[in-house]
Design a protein around this motif. Structure first.
Motif, PDB file in Angstrom:
ATOM      1  N   CYS A   1      -6.489  -1.260  -0.274  1.00 17.26           N
ATOM      2  CA  CYS A   1      -6.041  -1.467   1.104  1.00 17.26           C
ATOM      3  C   CYS A   1      -7.235  -1.518   2.036  1.00 17.26           C
ATOM      4  CB  CYS A   1      -5.106  -0.325   1.502  1.00 17.26           C
ATOM      5  SG  CYS A   1      -4.634  -0.336   3.240  1.00 17.26           S
TER       6      CYS A   1
ATOM      7  N   VAL B   1      -6.247  -7.238   1.501  1.00 16.75           N
ATOM      8  CA  VAL B   1      -6.532  -6.560   0.244  1.00 16.75           C
ATOM      9  C   VAL B   1      -7.990  -6.823  -0.107  1.00 16.75           C
ATOM     10  CG1 VAL B   1      -5.949  -6.372  -2.188  1.00 16.75           C
ATOM     11  CG2 VAL B   1      -4.168  -6.889  -0.522  1.00 16.75           C
TER      12      VAL B   1
ATOM     13  N   VAL C   1      -3.805  -0.930  -4.179  1.00 16.45           N
ATOM     14  CA  VAL C   1      -2.625  -1.657  -3.744  1.00 16.45           C
ATOM     15  C   VAL C   1      -1.773  -1.975  -4.976  1.00 16.45           C
ATOM     16  CG1 VAL C   1      -1.917  -3.889  -2.826  1.00 16.45           C
ATOM     17  CG2 VAL C   1      -3.749  -2.623  -1.726  1.00 16.45           C
TER      18      VAL C   1
ATOM     19  N   CYS D   1       0.863  -1.178   0.000  1.00 13.80           N
ATOM     20  CA  CYS D   1       0.000   0.000   0.000  1.00 13.80           C
ATOM     21  C   CYS D   1       0.896   1.223   0.000  1.00 13.80           C
ATOM     22  CB  CYS D   1      -0.920   0.019   1.212  1.00 13.80           C
ATOM     23  SG  CYS D   1      -1.841   1.571   1.311  1.00 13.80           S
TER      24      CYS D   1
END
Length: 869
Positions: A176, A171, A183, A159
RNA sequence: GCGAAAGUGGCGGAAUGGCAGACGCGCUGGACUUAGGAUCCAGUCCCGGAGACGGGGUGGGGGUUCAAGUCCCCCCUUUCGCACCA
C-alpha cells in the motif's frame, strides 16, 4: 550607529502590510499577458515540512519575478483536504476528521504566511468544501452520461490495513502506497473511470510535452500507459465448445506455440479441469497461487510453477492440439489473462517448458544462424527470419507479423490488436472522509444518478462513527443512507462509497481560475484566460498518479467544452527532495542531532558511547530522526534567509542537503548587504540613478558590473539556475565591499552607487521579498514597493567592453593572454599574441601548422613538434 | 533483468565543445578587539619550485576534434523508476 538586521520584526511588518493591501489579489486582465504559477497543493497534515518550503520558495520566486516582468500573475494556494490520515487521526484521538483538517489548515496557513509567499488567498480552495466537491460529483455525472464512468465487479487491490481499495497506481511493489502493508486481491463492486479511452491521446500528448516536462516523467508515463501492438488470437478448445483467447505481440511465432498458459484466476482454469484427472491438482495449485500474497508475486522472486488443466486447445493455423496449462506467472489483469507459450522465443516460456518437459519448436532463426531446440540454453527473443511457419517462411520478423495478422483475419480466428498496460481507474473507496458518489441504488430501477439540482450530495458531518470495522462509515448514518429513488420515488439507498482523493486533485488547478463560480467547475472565460498553468512545480513522486490523472481530466473537461487546451501544465518542474545528514548507532538505530554526542574521532551514541555512523543525503524523515522544521528555521534565521538558502544550496531539480553552516552563510550574506546599505545610506539616498551616466573610473566599472549582474540574474532565473543567480548577486556585493573605502564624492558616483544598490534590491526581491522591501523603503526607492517595481533591464552599452582578454593557447594549452580592443580582428589578435614572449617561446619550438581563432575569446596556435631526430 | 539520470576539490556545487573548480561552506593566516563562535582582508585542486613558471588533474579505458567535464563507444559505481506486461 546603524541598526542591525533583525528579520523577525521586519518580516512580520511586511506580511501584515501585504495582507492589508491585498497585495497579491489578481483578476482577469485581458489587456495584459497572464502567467499562471502553481505549486502542488499540500495535504493538510498539520505542519509544513522542508519539502513544502522548498516548492513554495521556487514558486514564489517565479511568481514575483514574472510580476515584475509585467505579467498578470495567478498564484493560488489550497488544500488537498480529503483523505485517510484525517480518519486515522479521528480514530487515534477521537477528533472529527473535519475538525482535525480545519485546524491543520489554519496552522499551515499561518506557517505559509510566515514565509511571506505571495498567494492570492481570495482564491483559496479546500477540496472538503461542499462548494468544491459538488463539482467532483457534477463531473462524475457528466462522465457517467458519456460512458466514461461504469460499475463493475472485479478483483481489486485491497489494503487490509486501510480497509480500502487501491488503484493500481497506489500499489507500490505489492504494498500500500500509504501504509506500506502488503496488498491482497479481493472481489468488490465499484465505480471506474474509463481512462483507457484516452490512452492513445495521453500517450501522444507526451510527445508534445517533450521540451517542457522532464524526460524522466514522460518516460514513466509512457511506460505506465504501456501500449503494445500485436494480435488477439482464438485457440478453439479440443473436443468441446469454446476457445482460449490470447493477446500476443509475437503473432509471427504462432507456429511455435507448443502449449498455453492461463492465469490461475482465469475462469477457464476451473472449468477445463472439472471432471478430469487433473481436477484436484489444479485446485491445489490455484489455491496455492491465490494464497501467495500479491507482494511476493509481483516481487519477481517466485519460482515459475504451473499445472496441466487436462484440456487441449487447437492452434488455429497448424491444427495441432496443444496442452493448456495454468501458470503462476501469467497475469490476469494484462491482456486476456492467457498466453500462447512459445518456448523457443520467450524466456519465461522457455524456462517453464524445460521445467515441465514441454516441447520447444524453433520458428525464428537469428540472421545467418540455425537454432536447434535440443541445444538451446535460452530463448531467442530477437528479430530474425521465420522458419517452420508455413506461409511466413523466409520472412523477416516485421513482415511475418503482418503476414500472420492477414492470415488470422482471413480465417476469422484473430485480429490486429493494440493493448495497454494502463487499467481503468477504480475510484470507489470504502471510506468516510471523501466526496460522496452521487448515485442511488434502487431495487426497482437499478443504479440511478442523483439529479444535478440536488448537488452537492453533502457529506454528513454529524453522527459519524469511524472505526476499523470495515464497510463504509456512511452506511451507518441512516439519514444519509436512505434516499428515495430519483426515478420511481421508491425506497432506495445512496452509494455508500466515497471517491478516491486523486479525483479531487485532478482538476483543482481549474477551480482556482473561478473559485466561487456557481455555474460549472470553471467559468469558460476564466479558463480561457488563465489556462494552461504556465509553470507547475511539485515532487517527482507524482510523476505518474496525479499528473496522469490531471491530464486525463483536462481532456475530459475539454470534451465537455469547459477548457480549450488538452494539456493542463505547459511546463513542469519536479523539485528534488530535501535531505539531511543522519546519525546511526549500530546498537540503538537512528539518533537525533542531540543524541549523537561529539566524541573521540567523530560522534558517539548518547546511550552506549559507541561510534556513530554518519550518513549524508538521506531524505528528511521522522524515522531517521533527521528532520529540521521550516518553522524553526524561520524563527531562528527568518523566512528570507531560509528561503534563500533553499534556492542557493542546490539547483531546484536536484536534492537539497540541509546544513546549519550553509544557512548561516546565507544569513551572513544578507547581513553583509544590510551593513553595506546602512553604512552608506547617506550617499545612497543622495544619489540619483540617472546621474550615473557620467560615472568614471571605479564607478563606471561598478556600473558595468551592475548591468552584467542584472543580465546574468535575469538569464539564470529564466533557465531556472537560481543558485547561480544568487552567486552573481554575491559577486556584486563582494565587489561593493571592495569599494568601501571609496567615497562617492560626485553626483555621478553617487548615482552609480545608488543604481547598484537599487538593482541589487530589485534582483533580490523574488528571493528575499521582506528584506528587499525593507531596504528599498529605507533608501527611498521610487515607484512604490520593491515588489511592484519593474524588473530592471540592462544597458547594452554597459555590457560592451572596450577591451577583451583573449586566451592564447599553443596546442590547446594556455600559454598566455593578451588584452586587445574589443573590435580587434584576427590579424590584430594574432600580432598581439605572437608579440608575447612566452607565447613566442612555445611557438618557436616547432612549425606553425594552423591557427584557430574564436573571436574575443581564444586563439589556439597549432605547432608541429620538431622531431628529436 | 529492463529503462532513465548522474559520477568534478574536504563538502554543496560552477563551467552555449574554448582559461576546470564561479559562488558558498569548511579550513589556514592576518587585522580590529578585554574577548570573539562578530566583522573585515588574504590564501586554499595535487606535485615540483622562493618565485616566475612547469607538470598532472573532472569514475576507468578507447575515440572524434586545433580544443572534451561537455560529443561518440565500452566498462565500473550510485540514485531513481518499472519489475514475469506475453
Amino acid at each position: 550607529m546603524a541598526e542591525r538586521y533583525q528579520p523577525a520584526g521586519i518580516e512580520a511588518r511586511w506580511q501584515k502590510r501585504w495582507e492589508d493591501e491585498g497585495a497579491y489579489r489578481v483578476e482577469r486582465r485581458p489587456d495584459r499577458p497572464k502567467y499562471y504559477c502553481l505549486e502542488m497543493f499540500p495535504y493538510p497534515s498539520g505542519n509544513l515540512h522542508m519539502g513544502h518550503m522548498r516548492v513554495y520558495s521556487i514558486g514564489d520566486l517565479l511568481a514575483r519575478y514574472k510580476t515584475m516582468r509585467g505579467f498578470n500573475v495567478l498564484h493560488p494556494m489550497g488544500w488537498d483536504a480529503f483523505g485517510l490520515p484525517a480518519e486515522n487521526a479521528a480514530m487515534a484521538r477521537g477528533t472529527h476528521p473535519e475538525r482535525w483538517t480545519r485546524e491543520n489548515i489554519a496552522n499551515m496557513k499561518l506557517q505559509m504566511r510566515a514565509l511571506g509567499v505571495s498567494y492570492d488567498w481570495e482564491r483559496e480552495i479546500a477540496t472538503c468544501d461542499p462548494g468544491y466537491y459538488r463539482w467532483n460529483q457534477w463531473l462524475f455525472l457528466r462522465m457517467h452520461e458519456r460512458g466514461l464512468v461504469y460499475r463493475r465487479r472485479t478483483a481489486v487491490n485491497w489494503c487490509p490495513d486501510c480497509e480500502t481499495v487501491l488503484a493500481n497506481e497506489q500499489v507500490e511493489g505489492g504494498a500500500c502506497w500509504r501504509c506500506s502493508n502488503p496488498v491482497v486481491t479481493r472481489e468488490i463492486e465499484g465505480w471506474f473511470f474509463r481512462i483507457t479511452r484516452y490512452a492513445d491521446e495521453l500517450l501522444a500528448g507526451c510527445d508534445d510535452l517533450a521540451s517542457t516536462w522532464p524526460e524522466r516523467v514522460l518516460t514513466m508515463q509512457r511506460n505506465w500507459i504501456g501500449r503494445s501492438y500485436g494480435a488477439r488470437i482464438d485457440f478453439a478448445l479440443a473436443g468441446r465448445e469454446g476457445a482460449v483467447r490470447v493477446f500476443t505481440t509475437r503473432q509471427d511465432t504462432l507456429f511455435g506455440a507448443t502449449f498455453m498458459s492461463l492465469a490461475p484466476e482465469h475462469p477457464l482454469v476451473a472449468e477445463l479441469s472439472r471432471g478430469t484427472a487433473q481436477e484436484a491438482a489444479v485446485r491445489a495449485f490455484v489455491e496455492k497461487a491465490g494464497r501467495l500474497e500479491r507482494s511476493a508475486r509481483t516481487a519477481g522472486e517466485i519460482e515459475k510453477e504451473g499445472v496441466f488443466t487436462g484440456a487441449h486447445a487447437v492452434n488455429p493455423l497448424t491444427g495441432a492440439a496443444i496442452p493448456v496449462w495454468a501458470a503462476n506467472f501469467v497475469l490476469m489483469e494484462y491482456g486476456t489473462g492467457a498466453v500462447m507459450a512459445v518456448p523457443a522465443h520467450d524466456q519465461r516460456d522457455f524456462e517453464f517448458a524445460r521445467k515441465y518437459g514441454l516441447p520447444v519448436a524453433v520458428v525464428v532463426n537469428p540472421p545467418g544462424e540455425s537454432l536447434e531446440p535440443a541445444t538451446m540454453t535460452a530463448a531467442f527473443e530477437g528479430d530474425g527470419v521465420a522458419v517452420n511457419s508455413g506461409p511466413c517462411n523466409g520472412l523477416p520478423t516485421a513482415a511475418a507479423k503482418e503476414r500472420m495478422i492477414a492470415l488470422l483475419e482471413e480465417r476469422s480466428c484473430g485480429a490486429r490488436e493494440t493493448n495497454y498496460r494502463l487499467r481503468d481507474w477504480g475510484i470507489s473507496r470504502q471510506r468516510y472522509w471523501g466526496t460522496p458518489i452521487p448515485m442511488v441504488h434502487c431495487p426497482a430501477c437499478g443504479v440511478v444518478p442523483v439529479p444535478d439540482a440536488e448537488l452537492p450530495v453533502v457529506l454528513p458531518l454529524e453522527g459519524v462513527e469511524i472505526n476499523q470495522r470495515g464497510g463504509s462509515p456512511l452506511g451507518r448514518i441512516p439519514s444519509f443512507r436512505h434516499r428515495a429513488c430519483p426515478q420511481c420515488g421508491g425506497a432506495a439507498e445512496r452509494d455508500l462509497d466515497t471517491m478516491d482523493t486523486f479525483v479531487d486533485s485532478s482538476w483543482y488547478f481549474l477551480r482556482y481560475c473561478s473559485p466561487r463560480f456557481e455555474g460549472a467547475p470553471v467559468e469558460a472565460g476564466d479558463a480561457a484566460y488563465w489556462m494552461p498553468v504556465d509553470q507547475y512545480i511539485g515532487g517527482i513522486e507524482h510523476a505518474i498518479l496525479h499528473l496522469l490523472y490531471a491530464r486525463f481530466f483536462t481532456r475530459v473537461m475539454r470534451d465537455l467544452g469547459l477548457v480549450a487546451s488538452a494539456e493542463p501544465f505547459a511546463n513542469l518542474l519536479t523539485q528534488g527532495m530535501v535531505c539531511m545528514e543522519s546519525y546511526r548507532c549500530a546498537e540503538h538505530g537512528f539518533l537525533g542531532p542531540e543524541e549523537a554526542l561529539p566524541g573521540a574521532g567523530g560522534k558517539v551514541c548518547h546511550v552506549c558511547a559507541a561510534p556513530v555512523e554518519v550518513g549524508g543525503r538521506i531524505k528528511m524523515s521522522k524515522s531517521k530522526k533527521n528532520v529540521v522544521s521550516p518553522d524553526e528555521m524561520v524563527r531562528v534565521y527568518g523566512a528570507d534567509t531560509t528561503r534563500l538558502f533553499s534556492l542557493f544550496a542546490a539547483p531546484p531539480e536536484k536534492e537539497l542537503e540541509w546544513s546549519e553552516e550553509g544557512i548561516e552563510g546565507c544569513q551572513r550574506f544578507l547581513n553583509r548587504i544590510w551593513r553595506l546599505v546602512e553604512g552608506r545610506l547617506e550617499e545612497i539616498r543622495a544619489g540619483v540613478a540617472a546621474d550615473a551616466a557620467g560615472a568614471e573610473g571605479a564607478w563606471i566599472d561598478l556600473r558595468k558590473r551592475t548591468h552584467r549582474t542584472t543580465k546574468k540574474v535575469t538569464e539564470d532565473i529564466e533557465r531556472f539556475h537560481f543558485n547561480t543567480a544568487i552567486s552573481a548577486v554575491m559577486e556584486l556585493v563582494n565587489h561593493l565591499y571592495q569599494l568601501e573605502g571609496a567615497a562617492a564624492s560626485t553626483a555621478a558616483a553617487r548615482g552609480a552607487l545608488r543604481e547598484a544598490i537599487e538593482r541589487l534590491l530589485l534582483l533580490l526581491q523574488p528571493f528575499t521579498p521582506h528584506f528587499a522591501a525593507e531596504l528599498w523603503e529605507r533608501i527611498g526607492g521610487g515607484g512604490g514597493e520593491a515588489r511592484a517595481a519593474a524588473w530592471p533591464g540592462f544597458d547594452p552599452a554597459l555590457l560592451r567592453e572596450e577591451t577583451v582578454e583573449v586566451v592564447v593557447q599553443v596546442n590547446g594549452k594556455v600559454r598566455g593572454r593578451v588584452t586587445v580592443p574589443a573590435a580587434a580582428g584576427e590579424e590584430e589578435v594574432r600580432r598581439a599574441a605572437f608579440a608575447d614572449a612566452r607565447v613566442r617561446d612555445w611557438v618557436g619550438r616547432g612549425e606553425v601548422r594552423k591557427v584557430v581563432y574564436i573571436p574575443g575569446r581564444l586563439l589556439n596556435v597549432v605547432v608541429a613538434a620538431e622531431s628529436p631526430g
